[in-house]
Scaffold this motif. Sequence first.
Motif, PDB file in Angstrom:
ATOM      1  N   ILE A  77       0.541  -1.253   0.010  1.00  0.00           N
ATOM      2  CA  ILE A  77       0.065  -0.137   0.631  1.00  0.00           C
ATOM      3  C   ILE A  77       0.656   1.363  -0.041  1.00  0.00           C
ATOM      4  O   ILE A  77       1.655   1.370   1.181  1.00  0.00           O
ATOM      5  CB  ILE A  77      -1.207  -0.186   1.349  1.00  0.00           C
ATOM      6  CG1 ILE A  77      -2.332  -1.083   1.061  1.00  0.00           C
ATOM      7  CG2 ILE A  77      -1.858   0.623   1.309  1.00  0.00           C
ATOM      8  CD1 ILE A  77      -2.749  -2.028   2.448  1.00  0.00           C
ATOM      9  N   VAL A  78       1.171   1.813  -0.608  1.00  0.00           N
ATOM     10  CA  VAL A  78       1.994   2.352  -1.440  1.00  0.00           C
ATOM     11  C   VAL A  78       1.244   3.259  -0.524  1.00  0.00           C
ATOM     12  O   VAL A  78       2.138   4.870   0.028  1.00  0.00           O
ATOM     13  CB  VAL A  78       2.020   3.131  -3.117  1.00  0.00           C
ATOM     14  CG1 VAL A  78       3.280   4.549  -3.087  1.00  0.00           C
ATOM     15  CG2 VAL A  78       2.641   1.910  -3.942  1.00  0.00           C
ATOM     16  N   SER A  79       0.487   4.367  -0.822  1.00  0.00           N
ATOM     17  CA  SER A  79      -0.198   5.404   0.289  1.00  0.00           C
ATOM     18  C   SER A  79       0.302   6.060   1.906  1.00  0.00           C
ATOM     19  O   SER A  79       0.236   6.774   2.126  1.00  0.00           O
ATOM     20  CB  SER A  79      -1.550   6.339   0.057  1.00  0.00           C
ATOM     21  OG  SER A  79      -2.299   4.788   0.258  1.00  0.00           O
ATOM     22  N   MET A  80       0.171   3.927   2.299  1.00  0.00           N
ATOM     23  CA  MET A  80       0.108   3.921   3.136  1.00  0.00           C
ATOM     24  C   MET A  80       1.967   3.700   3.641  1.00  0.00           C
ATOM     25  O   MET A  80       2.007   3.573   5.220  1.00  0.00           O
ATOM     26  CB  MET A  80      -0.596   2.837   3.678  1.00  0.00           C
ATOM     27  CG  MET A  80      -2.260   3.894   3.839  1.00  0.00           C
ATOM     28  SD  MET A  80      -2.951   2.927   4.497  1.00  0.00           S
ATOM     29  CE  MET A  80      -2.423   2.030   6.383  1.00  0.00           C
ATOM     30  N   ASN A  81       2.866   3.797   2.995  1.00  0.00           N
ATOM     31  CA  ASN A  81       3.694   3.638   3.690  1.00  0.00           C
ATOM     32  C   ASN A  81       4.228   1.794   3.957  1.00  0.00           C
ATOM     33  O   ASN A  81       4.813   1.783   4.428  1.00  0.00           O
ATOM     34  CB  ASN A  81       4.685   3.879   3.530  1.00  0.00           C
ATOM     35  CG  ASN A  81       5.636   5.403   2.793  1.00  0.00           C
ATOM     36  OD1 ASN A  81       5.214   5.368   1.402  1.00  0.00           O
ATOM     37  ND2 ASN A  81       6.484   5.552   3.576  1.00  0.00           N
ATOM     38  N   LYS A  82       3.547   1.026   3.779  1.00  0.00           N
ATOM     39  CA  LYS A  82       3.029  -0.363   4.799  1.00  0.00           C
ATOM     40  C   LYS A  82       2.772  -1.510   3.407  1.00  0.00           C
ATOM     41  O   LYS A  82       2.979  -1.496   2.156  1.00  0.00           O
ATOM     42  CB  LYS A  82       1.469  -0.521   4.747  1.00  0.00           C
ATOM     43  CG  LYS A  82       1.257  -1.369   6.212  1.00  0.00           C
ATOM     44  CD  LYS A  82       0.110  -1.867   6.402  1.00  0.00           C
ATOM     45  CE  LYS A  82      -0.237  -0.720   7.923  1.00  0.00           C
ATOM     46  NZ  LYS A  82      -1.035  -0.605   8.556  1.00  0.00           N
ATOM     47  N   ILE A  83       3.374  -2.793   3.611  1.00  0.00           N
ATOM     48  CA  ILE A  83       3.967  -3.681   2.980  1.00  0.00           C
ATOM     49  C   ILE A  83       3.110  -4.898   4.378  1.00  0.00           C
ATOM     50  O   ILE A  83       3.613  -4.796   4.964  1.00  0.00           O
ATOM     51  CB  ILE A  83       5.544  -4.477   3.235  1.00  0.00           C
ATOM     52  CG1 ILE A  83       6.183  -3.407   2.032  1.00  0.00           C
ATOM     53  CG2 ILE A  83       4.944  -6.174   2.199  1.00  0.00           C
ATOM     54  CD1 ILE A  83       7.914  -3.598   1.752  1.00  0.00           C
TER      55      ILE A  83
END
Length: 96
Positions: A77-83
């Motif tokens: 999730i790029v918008s949240m900088n989350k993998i």
Amino acid sequence: MRLWQENWELLLDKMYSIQIEKNAENFLKKLPKKDAEIILNKIYSIRENPYRFLKRLQGEKLWRLRIGDYQAVVDVIVSMNKIIVIRIGHRKNVYD
């Protein structure tokens, strides 16, 4: 010293956070400790530039990360900088 600290803070802002789903966590608990450590080290090593190591799963919005005989299926999730690590399994049957 201050310049280094500012650069480190910028780097941390760009790093992705890791979230491991319950299914993947349960799989890791069943593995020998050494194998689980190798898998977790690889997962946490991709935080800075995940797309360098990930390959897109065909027909899905998910990605795969190969870790020796194992694979992790992840969502980025790029918008949240989350993998998000959805599942981990042996390469033969991770998609079953």
